[in-house]
Design an enzyme around this catalytic site. Structure first.
Site, PDB file in Angstrom:
ATOM      1  N   CYS A  31       0.872   3.281   3.670  1.00 40.62           N
ATOM      2  CA  CYS A  31       0.740   2.777   4.866  1.00 40.62           C
ATOM      3  C   CYS A  31       1.903   1.518   4.039  1.00 40.62           C
ATOM      4  CB  CYS A  31      -0.492   2.393   5.352  1.00 40.62           C
ATOM      5  SG  CYS A  31      -0.962   1.191   5.230  1.00 40.62           S
TER       6      CYS A  31
ATOM      7  N   CYS B 124      -8.151  -5.304  -9.834  1.00 34.85           N
ATOM      8  CA  CYS B 124      -8.702  -4.747 -10.224  1.00 34.85           C
ATOM      9  C   CYS B 124      -7.493  -3.894  -9.736  1.00 34.85           C
ATOM     10  CB  CYS B 124      -8.696  -3.833 -11.238  1.00 34.85           C
ATOM     11  SG  CYS B 124      -8.763  -3.218 -12.586  1.00 34.85           S
TER      12      CYS B 124
ATOM     13  N   CYS C 172      -4.761   0.926   6.862  1.00 39.19           N
ATOM     14  CA  CYS C 172      -5.055   2.573   6.318  1.00 39.19           C
ATOM     15  C   CYS C 172      -6.132   3.092   5.728  1.00 39.19           C
ATOM     16  CB  CYS C 172      -4.409   3.315   5.910  1.00 39.19           C
ATOM     17  SG  CYS C 172      -3.867   3.386   4.377  1.00 39.19           S
TER      18      CYS C 172
ATOM     19  N   CYS D 182      -7.554  -1.193   1.652  1.00 39.20           N
ATOM     20  CA  CYS D 182      -5.822  -1.128   3.295  1.00 39.20           C
ATOM     21  C   CYS D 182      -6.911  -1.756   3.980  1.00 39.20           C
ATOM     22  CB  CYS D 182      -4.661  -0.739   2.593  1.00 39.20           C
ATOM     23  SG  CYS D 182      -3.885  -1.161   4.176  1.00 39.20           S
TER      24      CYS D 182
ATOM     25  N   CYS E  13       0.784  -1.406  -0.145  1.00 39.63           N
ATOM     26  CA  CYS E  13      -0.042  -0.009   0.162  1.00 39.63           C
ATOM     27  C   CYS E  13       1.104   1.006  -0.317  1.00 39.63           C
ATOM     28  CB  CYS E  13      -0.916   0.041   1.387  1.00 39.63           C
ATOM     29  SG  CYS E  13      -1.987   1.656   0.883  1.00 39.63           S
TER      30      CYS E  13
END
Length: 127
Positions: free
Chosen positions: A46, A115, A95, A92, A43
């Site tokens: 984070c 995707c 976060c 995510c 991510c």
């Protein structure tokens, strides 16, 4: 959790638009849609590890596509009824940053296509 102003300072404009405002980068423009090296996708907000390169495939859509997250609980899903259609948003789990969407038209073994926007990811090559 960071304030909106902290997110704006931490992220690039493109990352902020995707991760915090649920934006989507244009197809075939992201830095990672053609990434084929072995490694892990994290991510960009984070640093949470989200996807493995071994689960990435060429979906022909112009966005990085994966058959599954790195492990259960790394991403969360919720219903997205924006833009005149119903989809399943992926974000995510750490976060809450928007990653993209998941569809049920992917290859085996899962039949899923995560995707994901390149702007929401950071890639680290395996040694």
């Amino acid at each position: 959790m960071l304030s909106d102003e902290e997110w704006r300072r931490r992220l690039t404009r493109a990352q902020y638009e995707v991760l915090r405002r649920q934006g989507t980068e244009p197809a075939f423009t992201g830095a990672l849609w053609e990434e084929h090296r072995a490694g892990t996708f994290f991510c960009a907000g984070c640093g949470n590890p989200l996807f493995r390169s071994s689960d990435k495939f060429d979906s022909g859509t112009g966005w990085p596509s994966f058959t599954r997250p790195l492990e259960p609980g790394r991403v969360e899903e919720q219903r997205d009824a924006s833009h005149g259609m119903v989809r399943t948003e992926v974000h995510c789990a750490r976060c809450g940053g928007h990653q993209g969407h998941v569809f049920d038209d992917g290859p085996a073994p899962t039949g899923l296509r995560y995707c994901i926007n390149s702007a929401s990811l950071e890639f680290r090559e395996s040694s």
